[in-house]
Design an enzyme around this catalytic site. Sequence first.
Site, PDB file in Angstrom:
ATOM      1  N   ASP A  99      -5.819 -57.085  -9.374  1.00  0.00           N
ATOM      2  CA  ASP A  99      -5.070 -56.279  -8.391  1.00  0.00           C
ATOM      3  C   ASP A  99      -5.148 -54.956  -8.964  1.00  0.00           C
ATOM      4  OD1 ASP A  99      -3.403 -55.321  -6.401  1.00  0.00           O
ATOM      5  OD2 ASP A  99      -2.271 -57.428  -6.197  1.00  0.00           O
ATOM      6  N   ASP A 332       4.203 -60.377   0.099  1.00  0.00           N
ATOM      7  CA  ASP A 332       5.372 -59.235   0.694  1.00  0.00           C
ATOM      8  C   ASP A 332       5.712 -59.702   1.770  1.00  0.00           C
ATOM      9  OD1 ASP A 332       4.571 -57.366  -1.320  1.00  0.00           O
ATOM     10  OD2 ASP A 332       2.948 -56.641  -0.275  1.00  0.00           O
TER      11      ASP A 332
END
Length: 555
Positions: A99, A332
């Site tokens: 990431d 998320d």
Amino acid sequence: MNNLKWWQKTAVYQIYPKSFLDTTGSGTGDIAGITSKLDYLQKLGIGAIWLTPIYKSPMVDNGYDIADYTSIDPSYGTMKDMENLIDEAKKHNIKIVMDLVYNHSSDQHEWFKESRKSRNNPKSDWYIWRDAKADGSAPTNWRAIFGGSAWTWCEERQQYYLHTFAPQQPDLNWENPDVRHALYESANFWLKKGVGGFRIDAITYIKKPKEFVDGDPDSKDGTVAVHTMTANTPGILDFLHEFKREVFDKGDIFTVGEANGVSADELKNWVGVNGVFDMLFEFSHLVLPFTNGEIWCYPREWKLTELKKALSDSQKATKDNGWYPIFFENHDQPRCVNHFMPKGADMIKAAKAMATILLTLRGTPFIYQGQELGFANVAWDSINKYNDISSHGQYELALKEGFTPEQAMKFIHFFSRDNARTPMQWTSGINAGFTTGQSWLPLHNDFDKCNAEIEDNDKNSVLNYFRKLNNFRKQNETLLNGDYKELLKDDESVYAFSRSTENSKIYVLVNFTLNKVEFSAEFLNQSNLIFGNYESNDKGILRPLEAVVYEEASK
Ligand code: GLC
């Protein structure tokens, strides 16, 4: 099938390392925990792991605040552990995807520590600094994504700095070539270690407008979402093409950008032959419950036809250009069984129904940890039990908007990112086998029924459904690359589509309601049921939450 790249023929599994498996008793997951579960992941049939950030971080946003882009946070282990994971994963035919969080760093990064010292040090313009307005207030009325002003005052410099997210996540100044090259260098560091790709965080925010001006308020406190003012600012693609040349083009990797704010008609500039990334996470199917940008406290009811349209539009947009990353969950988002399925749904049926869509659309499926076990949302009674920084911001915002604490908690229960972050449930034992210590976040209280050990041994489990369908998909040309066509378009109960090649056809039908629905099923006459979340199926009838996959007998 042969013209597809490796990452188009496999599913990706997303790991939130903090909640995956703790091997030390510290209460937080670690890299060695991931390495120890490679057999489990291989059996699931995945070909890559996207690791959310494991870099050195003060963990204000659980690793999305990075203090050093090329070192491992000690709570996760060492660089040796990381190299070992990359090597061991390779032996399991699994690549590791990193990431990249390059819109901002941590305020504890050496670059920021230097930058904040004065207006004329070597790193003084590595971040975005502005003078106060004449009355001393922030340069603009922009609201950070996690709530509060997007500007924080720095005593030392007597200036404000911009942060799209938390004050501890100052935005980097991409206009400065030294910043960009330092970032590329750190990505290349990971390429040399043999990673298989990158997920690029919050990338639509890296370019800021020339002029910083107030926007029309969208909240009672007079602020406007920073997203409205800065997302996808013209000129951003020049940065991204440079990024591609300097990093992405150098390996047999895939890239997927997190691109909130890119519309379907702009997609061609972002992915595919003339684009930058291989895939783009766009959120049109996830934002259906929102009326007002990033704000959680004004949810709306949505119709199934809206979800179907969002998915069909994405399928269409990536038909000839680029490739679609199929996802219903990530770290998320709420759990998909709560996000998309009606209240009162049987969670096992719901999880399999969502899995059916995830694994039969055209694109690369992204499975988020726990999704393969059918995890559902949590609902803790106090905001103090929540760790997620954005849940706290949204709670405060809801109170400011005039909601009571009880009402505010309802929004948190539905949208909190902690829904996705509760620890993995491996066994029915202490702390679900996640840790022998004190877990950093409470576990879901259903872990004695919903865990990997139990599901491994139950042929009807969500886990075994995922395994079967995912491993089938990998070998099936129709599911990998066949054309997509939506069926029963106006139906508000059933999502139906076909996938077809010249001489094969697969039909997928999912009932999103708790009612039995009937439809005219002539089109299924020549087909046989190959997957479903009930034992059998009567053509033309779908029971509550029933999902079926039919294959046309070969011509
Ligand atoms: C992305 C991440 C999210 C993080 C934010 C700031 O949206 O997915 O978890 O908080 O960026 O880096």
